[in-house]
Motif scaffolding. Structure first.
Motif, mmCIF file in Angstrom:
data_model
loop_
_atom_site.group_PDB
_atom_site.id
_atom_site.type_symbol
_atom_site.label_atom_id
_atom_site.label_comp_id
_atom_site.label_asym_id
_atom_site.label_seq_id
_atom_site.Cartn_x
_atom_site.Cartn_y
_atom_site.Cartn_z
ATOM 1 N N TYR A 291 37.464 35.764 47.853
ATOM 2 C CA TYR A 291 37.938 34.283 47.267
ATOM 3 C C TYR A 291 37.409 33.389 47.584
ATOM 4 O O TYR A 291 37.273 33.096 48.878
ATOM 5 C CB TYR A 291 39.391 34.322 46.727
ATOM 6 C CG TYR A 291 40.481 34.109 47.892
ATOM 7 C CD1 TYR A 291 40.726 32.717 48.287
ATOM 8 C CD2 TYR A 291 40.643 35.128 48.814
ATOM 9 C CE1 TYR A 291 41.657 32.559 49.400
ATOM 10 C CE2 TYR A 291 41.528 34.974 49.909
ATOM 11 C CZ TYR A 291 41.899 33.610 50.120
ATOM 12 O OH TYR A 291 42.659 33.213 51.325
ATOM 13 N N ARG A 292 37.278 32.285 46.823
ATOM 14 C CA ARG A 292 36.674 30.939 47.240
ATOM 15 C C ARG A 292 37.762 30.053 47.284
ATOM 16 O O ARG A 292 38.445 30.002 46.137
ATOM 17 C CB ARG A 292 35.634 30.472 46.632
ATOM 18 C CG ARG A 292 34.206 31.434 46.860
ATOM 19 C CD ARG A 292 33.215 31.128 45.742
ATOM 20 N NE ARG A 292 32.813 29.705 45.799
ATOM 21 C CZ ARG A 292 31.834 29.372 46.530
ATOM 22 N NH1 ARG A 292 31.288 29.979 47.458
ATOM 23 N NH2 ARG A 292 31.470 28.152 46.331
ATOM 24 N N SER A 307 36.322 35.458 43.550
ATOM 25 C CA SER A 307 34.991 35.448 43.493
ATOM 26 C C SER A 307 34.656 37.176 43.361
ATOM 27 O O SER A 307 33.758 37.322 42.835
ATOM 28 C CB SER A 307 34.311 34.732 44.429
ATOM 29 O OG SER A 307 34.615 35.152 45.796
ATOM 30 N N GLN A 308 35.294 37.795 43.966
ATOM 31 C CA GLN A 308 35.048 39.241 44.051
ATOM 32 C C GLN A 308 36.116 40.019 43.791
ATOM 33 O O GLN A 308 37.178 40.369 44.534
ATOM 34 C CB GLN A 308 34.254 39.810 45.255
ATOM 35 C CG GLN A 308 33.846 41.179 44.951
ATOM 36 C CD GLN A 308 33.427 41.892 46.362
ATOM 37 O OE1 GLN A 308 32.824 40.941 47.252
ATOM 38 N NE2 GLN A 308 33.276 43.147 46.626
ATOM 39 N N PRO A 309 36.822 40.112 42.492
ATOM 40 C CA PRO A 309 38.104 40.951 42.206
ATOM 41 C C PRO A 309 37.993 42.166 42.836
ATOM 42 O O PRO A 309 37.040 43.079 42.912
ATOM 43 C CB PRO A 309 37.971 40.950 40.699
ATOM 44 C CG PRO A 309 37.019 39.745 40.419
ATOM 45 C CD PRO A 309 35.938 39.859 41.330
ATOM 46 N N VAL A 322 49.313 35.839 45.311
ATOM 47 C CA VAL A 322 49.371 35.562 46.757
ATOM 48 C C VAL A 322 48.622 34.424 47.379
ATOM 49 O O VAL A 322 48.928 33.583 48.167
ATOM 50 C CB VAL A 322 49.484 36.869 47.444
ATOM 51 C CG1 VAL A 322 49.424 36.724 49.161
ATOM 52 C CG2 VAL A 322 50.443 37.836 47.164
ATOM 53 N N ILE A 323 47.312 34.696 46.978
ATOM 54 C CA ILE A 323 46.431 33.748 47.732
ATOM 55 C C ILE A 323 46.713 32.148 47.219
ATOM 56 O O ILE A 323 46.278 31.252 47.888
ATOM 57 C CB ILE A 323 44.913 34.030 47.492
ATOM 58 C CG1 ILE A 323 44.623 33.837 45.855
ATOM 59 C CG2 ILE A 323 44.742 35.431 48.040
ATOM 60 C CD1 ILE A 323 43.162 34.298 45.742
ATOM 61 N N SER A 347 36.793 36.861 52.716
ATOM 62 C CA SER A 347 36.476 38.324 52.094
ATOM 63 C C SER A 347 37.345 39.239 53.053
ATOM 64 O O SER A 347 37.597 39.082 54.291
ATOM 65 C CB SER A 347 35.152 38.674 52.339
ATOM 66 O OG SER A 347 34.539 38.432 53.448
ATOM 67 N N GLY A 348 37.570 40.542 52.465
ATOM 68 C CA GLY A 348 38.158 41.548 53.275
ATOM 69 C C GLY A 348 38.374 42.714 52.362
ATOM 70 O O GLY A 348 37.565 43.094 51.364
#
Length: 371
Positions: A291-292, A307-309, A322-323, A347-348
């Motif tokens: 996410y960004r 950004s990357q689900p 949460v984020i 990212s993770g």
């Protein structure tokens, strides 16, 4: 933060042939030193770091028993200037005898005695000018405050009775953006008693009330309320200084970047793992996400986008919730050391076990503008 994955005996065996065979490794966390000693490289929280990392603050010289993965004998820790900051003794990984820490000016910071890895007697703390600050007694196992002097030299706690007001730094990232917290209340029989408060303190010594607590006659917290989060709690913040040198015994290391060093990556992992309870409907999965965050120069998130689900779309709405609940990030810094607005990409990975236990891990932070 990562636990040291390579066994130390592999590294030390390689070091024994140094000069004969070139050893290629990404990070130099420790090296062979003269007289059979090993030199370890730590940050100021006693996490192992690369010897050339900008966050390296401490070097330890010690014997090391590879088979037991343990320090042995007398050791000395030095700061960046080569000044001794800690001395002590390990018997095959067990703390024994006198341990002494020193302020950067060389004055005694604290002294304690250990027996079979546990502190005994009085643990005494001192101000940089050598005046006494705090005495914590461990005769009955758990620590009790015996005496306390404020910065003006006034003794505020005498023989376990009096008023206590002590400011301590947050060791790692906290959601509120304050570098310090201050604990305040009465001490009876060496333990907190009655009404206590915690203030958040900024670098200009401005204070904001953070928690209110009530302790019973045995020093047990009976009521605790977090004013920032508007909820109760049962585990209070510490009232005595914490000692990070013990972390050095666990052989943990951090990558050389600010978000790992500051504890933000560890906080974020805990935040995500705490928000997702085990769910047997999801099993044996591993997915990546990113996410960004558009960040102000004060660390406030202004826009957050996934950004990357995750591929498992049913989980994305919870991940977004949460984020978006994270109120503060460390701001990026320019070449002059000033905070700047920036865009971060976090990212993770999400791993889910056969039992449906969620584990968010391998978190990294990329900052677009920070050099």
């Amino acid at each position: 933060m990562k636990k040291l994955k390579l066994f130390l005996w592999i590294w030390l065996t390689a070091l024994s042939s140094f000069g004969q065979t070139e050893v290629v490794k990404k990070d130099t966390l420790f090296e062979k030193a003269p007289e059979g000693l090993v030199r370890f490289y730590y940050d100021d929280h006693y996490y192992l770091v690369d010897k050339d990392c900008q966050f390296k603050s401490i070097e330890r010289l010690s014997q090391f028993i590879v088979a037991k993965n343990a320090f042995h004998g007398e050791f000395k820790d030095f700061n960046r200037n080569g000044t001794v900051v800690l001395t002590g003794y390990y018997n095959e990984g067990v703390k024994e005898g006198a341990f002494k820490a020193y302020h950067p000016n060389g004055a005694l910071k604290w002294e304690a005695t250990f027996k079979e890895n546990r502190p005994i007697g009085d643990w005494k703390y001192y101000y940089p000018d050598g005046k006494p600050m705090l005495t914590v007694n461990f005769d009955n196992g758990g620590g009790t405050i015996s005496d306390y002097w404020d910065r003006l030299g006034r003794q505020r706690v005498v023989a376990g009775e009096g008023n206590y007001e002590f400011k301590m730094p947050f060791e790692f990232y906290n959601e509120y953006g304050f570098p310090f917290f201050e604990r305040k209340g009465k001490i009876k029989n060496g333990l907190p008693s009655g009404y206590w408060t915690t203030n958040m303190v900024d670098d200009k010594n401005k204070k904001v009330l953070f928690t209110e607590e009530v302790y019973d006659k045995n020093g047990v917290l009976t009521e605790g309320f977090n004013l920032f989060q508007d909820r109760g709690y049962r585990v209070p913040l510490t009232i005595i200084p914490s000692q990070s040198f013990i972390i050095g015994e666990r052989m943990l290391f951090k990558q050389c970047n600010f978000d790992d060093y500051s504890g933000f990556n560890a906080y974020l992992s805990d935040k995500l793992n705490g928000a997702f309870a085990a769910n047997p409907s999801f099993q044996n999965m591993e997915e990546e996400f990113a996410y960004r965050v558009s960040l102000s120069n004060e660390g406030d998130p202004e826009m957050i986008t996934l950004s990357q689900p995750l591929k498992t779309t049913a989980l994305n709405k919870y991940l977004e919730m949460v984020i978006k609940d994270i109120p503060y990030y460390f701001p990026s810094i320019d070449e002059q050391g000033q905070p700047i607005a920036d865009t971060l990409t976090i990212s993770g990975k999400l791993s889910i076990s056969e039992a449906g236990v969620f584990n968010f891990n391998s978190l990294t932070v990329e900052r677009e503008k920070q050099p």
